[in-house]
Design an enzyme around this catalytic site. Structure first.
Site, PDB file in Angstrom:
ATOM      1  N   LEU A 109      32.029  33.738  50.607  1.00  0.00           N
ATOM      2  CA  LEU A 109      33.307  33.491  50.916  1.00  0.00           C
ATOM      3  C   LEU A 109      34.350  33.335  50.107  1.00  0.00           C
ATOM      4  O   LEU A 109      34.332  32.722  48.961  1.00  0.00           O
ATOM      5  CB  LEU A 109      33.316  32.320  52.057  1.00  0.00           C
ATOM      6  CG  LEU A 109      32.797  31.048  51.574  1.00  0.00           C
ATOM      7  CD1 LEU A 109      33.920  30.191  50.885  1.00  0.00           C
ATOM      8  CD2 LEU A 109      32.279  30.225  52.606  1.00  0.00           C
ATOM      9  N   LYS A 160      24.941  36.595  42.903  1.00  0.00           N
ATOM     10  CA  LYS A 160      26.168  36.187  43.113  1.00  0.00           C
ATOM     11  C   LYS A 160      27.159  36.077  41.741  1.00  0.00           C
ATOM     12  O   LYS A 160      28.271  36.365  41.956  1.00  0.00           O
ATOM     13  CB  LYS A 160      25.772  34.554  43.093  1.00  0.00           C
ATOM     14  CG  LYS A 160      26.893  33.434  43.185  1.00  0.00           C
ATOM     15  CD  LYS A 160      27.983  33.722  44.336  1.00  0.00           C
ATOM     16  CE  LYS A 160      29.232  33.190  44.035  1.00  0.00           C
ATOM     17  NZ  LYS A 160      30.287  33.101  45.293  1.00  0.00           N
ATOM     18  N   ASN A 164      30.800  38.525  41.592  1.00  0.00           N
ATOM     19  CA  ASN A 164      32.136  37.704  41.086  1.00  0.00           C
ATOM     20  C   ASN A 164      32.532  38.562  39.805  1.00  0.00           C
ATOM     21  O   ASN A 164      33.803  38.800  39.604  1.00  0.00           O
ATOM     22  CB  ASN A 164      32.030  36.261  40.799  1.00  0.00           C
ATOM     23  CG  ASN A 164      32.062  35.359  42.118  1.00  0.00           C
ATOM     24  OD1 ASN A 164      32.386  36.226  43.103  1.00  0.00           O
ATOM     25  ND2 ASN A 164      32.245  34.149  42.351  1.00  0.00           N
ATOM     26  N   CYS A 216      36.530  30.110  40.941  1.00  0.00           N
ATOM     27  CA  CYS A 216      35.329  31.031  40.866  1.00  0.00           C
ATOM     28  C   CYS A 216      35.356  31.910  39.910  1.00  0.00           C
ATOM     29  O   CYS A 216      34.442  32.142  38.988  1.00  0.00           O
ATOM     30  CB  CYS A 216      35.044  31.620  42.195  1.00  0.00           C
ATOM     31  SG  CYS A 216      35.128  30.203  43.439  1.00  0.00           S
ATOM     32  N   LYS A 219      35.701  30.853  36.042  1.00  0.00           N
ATOM     33  CA  LYS A 219      34.349  30.178  35.603  1.00  0.00           C
ATOM     34  C   LYS A 219      33.250  30.894  35.842  1.00  0.00           C
ATOM     35  O   LYS A 219      32.195  30.952  34.751  1.00  0.00           O
ATOM     36  CB  LYS A 219      34.252  28.929  36.576  1.00  0.00           C
ATOM     37  CG  LYS A 219      32.917  28.163  36.810  1.00  0.00           C
ATOM     38  CD  LYS A 219      33.092  27.164  37.817  1.00  0.00           C
ATOM     39  CE  LYS A 219      32.776  27.317  39.334  1.00  0.00           C
ATOM     40  NZ  LYS A 219      31.594  27.607  39.625  1.00  0.00           N
ATOM     41  N   LYS A 277      46.289  31.971  44.790  1.00  0.00           N
ATOM     42  CA  LYS A 277      46.480  32.899  45.741  1.00  0.00           C
ATOM     43  C   LYS A 277      47.291  32.394  46.883  1.00  0.00           C
ATOM     44  O   LYS A 277      47.259  31.476  47.055  1.00  0.00           O
ATOM     45  CB  LYS A 277      45.086  33.591  45.810  1.00  0.00           C
ATOM     46  CG  LYS A 277      44.179  33.010  46.403  1.00  0.00           C
ATOM     47  CD  LYS A 277      43.014  33.953  47.026  1.00  0.00           C
ATOM     48  CE  LYS A 277      41.961  32.924  47.796  1.00  0.00           C
ATOM     49  NZ  LYS A 277      40.820  33.893  48.259  1.00  0.00           N
ATOM     50  N   ARG A 284      43.620  25.345  40.888  1.00  0.00           N
ATOM     51  CA  ARG A 284      42.934  25.283  39.426  1.00  0.00           C
ATOM     52  C   ARG A 284      42.857  26.774  39.095  1.00  0.00           C
ATOM     53  O   ARG A 284      42.710  27.590  39.797  1.00  0.00           O
ATOM     54  CB  ARG A 284      41.369  25.044  40.103  1.00  0.00           C
ATOM     55  CG  ARG A 284      41.184  23.478  40.540  1.00  0.00           C
ATOM     56  CD  ARG A 284      39.840  23.119  40.974  1.00  0.00           C
ATOM     57  NE  ARG A 284      39.742  23.688  42.337  1.00  0.00           N
ATOM     58  CZ  ARG A 284      38.810  23.757  43.110  1.00  0.00           C
ATOM     59  NH1 ARG A 284      37.554  23.291  42.638  1.00  0.00           N
ATOM     60  NH2 ARG A 284      38.637  24.262  44.418  1.00  0.00           N
TER      61      ARG A 284
END
Ligand code: UGA
Length: 395
Positions: A109, A160, A164, A216, A219, A277, A284
């Site tokens: 999400l 995962k 990303n 996310c 990182k 955004k 962050r």
């Protein structure tokens, strides 16, 4: 709520009121009668770019310390490959004789649309080697009606990070192409439409701008690069993705300077948007915040505005910038208005009013969300990221 997420406060209130959700800081209370426990803790970036697993370890220890019956421990935190093995070792090494199984179930999400993404996922990924664990998770997610991918645990963990990293790579790719468009006087909107029409490429995550931020993408790409290095594999693509992203703010400064006809020192700059955004108050790794810091370092005086993230930004920037009550307020006596986040509010501004307010009529659209024609009609000079420069000078 400790964070802004549309609809979340109401959802939590409803579930609490209807008795389906309760909060406790006592693990033994949380685990009482539980068949499944999710580890969904933060995995911040450690000092050298690796994922810091302190909270994952702590959760595993707490679970091992007080679980009584058979328990499926599901890791939902974003963690490097092999972390589920670590969780299993911690739990089983604790001397607790309860029947534990460990699975991985990554989450996809996005902040700002978290509830919708959770309720209508493109896919559910279940990483488990135990058929009973797979059956339990299938049953749990059945009401969502989404396709389920059952894989081994390492593969689930890899999915995962790979997801990303791929999204981040698309963004860096299009940012590099946008910078090139600016150099050769081509138009990025046309390029994105032209390549996006190819079904093999698609249009999503090809919005150029200030680069990707948040807690996310930056990182996770850095952490995946660390995993690669730990296995003696040079993460060439991942490094390039990060390096293009780091440079994007410098490109933005250059764009602002081009429009101002000189450096930003002693110029007044209005920055609209501070969150990483739209739809979130999260700052962050926000590229907008990096931009503000870069402008201040170069001697600009910055007035900033964000509809929801201002509270958090104030804590970081303190009195180094003036905080405005609206975009119009931010524009008062500014030499340029810089749009730094993709908040919808900014696309609907009253441009004639902005033209009357700005000291010099420069608008720098670092998210390409404005209609250049509408901005120019108000008598303003417009520059976007990789949008056709001929038009910029024609305005
Ligand atoms: C991201 C992923 O999209 C989710 O699938 C994932 O679950 C989540 O990370 C996570 O790992 O928890 P999120 O961090 O909420 O979600 O943010 P995105 O919507 O993906 O945007 C990331 C950054 O890229 C933002 O700064 C955004 O403005 C930027 N972006 C996005 C672009 O610059 N261009 C685009 O085309 C898309």
């Amino acid at each position: 709520m400790p964070l802004y997420e549309p609809g979340l406060a109401q959802l939590i209130r409803t579930q609490q009121a209807e008795g389906r959700l309760r909060f406790t800081d006592r693990p033994e209370v949380a685990l009482e009668g539980a068949q499944i426990v999710f580890i969904a803790v933060g995995t911040p970036t450690g000092p050298t770019g690796e994922a810091d697993l302190t909270y994952v370890r702590q959760a595993a220890r707490e679970i091992a310390g007080c679980a009584r019956g058979p328990l499926l421990v599901v890791n939902k935190s974003t963690v490097p490959v092999e972390t589920a093995d670590l969780v299993e070792r911690i739990i089983k090494g604790n001397g607790n004789a309860a029947d534990f199984r460990v699975a991985s179930n990554p989450e996809f999400l996005r902040e700002g649309s978290a509830i919708g993404d959770f309720m209508h996922p493109d896919r559910i990924v279940i990483g488990a080697s135990d058929p009973h664990a797979v059956a339990m998770l299938r049953e749990l997610y059945a009401p969502l009606g989404a396709p389920v991918h059952v894989v081994d645990i390492h593969t689930a963990e890899m999915i995962k990070y790979a997801a990303n990293a791929f999204l981040a790579t698309k963004i860096s790719f299009i940012n590099e192409i946008a910078n090139l468009c600016a150099a050769v006087d081509a138009d990025i909107d046309g390029v994105v439409a032209g390549i996006g029409a190819d079904a093999r490429i698609g249009r999503t995550y090809l919005e150029p701008g200030l680069g990707f931020g948040g807690s996310c993408l930056p990182k996770d790409v850095a952490a995946l690069a660390m995993v690669a290095r730990a296995h003696a594999i040079e993460p060439t693509m991942l490094e390039a993705t990060l390096s293009v992203n780091r440079r994007q703010v410098t490109h933005a400064i250059r764009l602002i300077e081009d429009l101002l006809g000189g450096d930003v020192c002693e110029k007044e700059i209005a920055v609209a948007g501070l969150a990483f955004k739209a739809g979130t108050d999260d700052i962050r790794e926000s590229p907008a915040m990096v931009l503000v810091e870069a402008l201040i370092t170069r001697g600009a005086s910055v007035t900033a505005y964000d509809p929801i993230a201002q509270r958090h930004a104030r804590r970081v920037l303190r009195d180094r910038v003036r905080f405005a009550t609206s975009v119009y307020d931010a524009c008062a006596s500014a030499h340029a208005l810089v749009i730094a986040s993709d908040d919808r509010l900014f696309a609907q501004l009253d441009w004639p009013r902005i033209a009357r307010t700005l000291a010099a009529g420069n608008v720098v659209d670092l998210r390409n969300r404005l209609d250049p024609a509408v901005v120019r009609q108000a008598g303003l000079t417009y520059a976007g990221v990789g949008r056709n420069r001929k038009e910029i000078f024609a305005s």
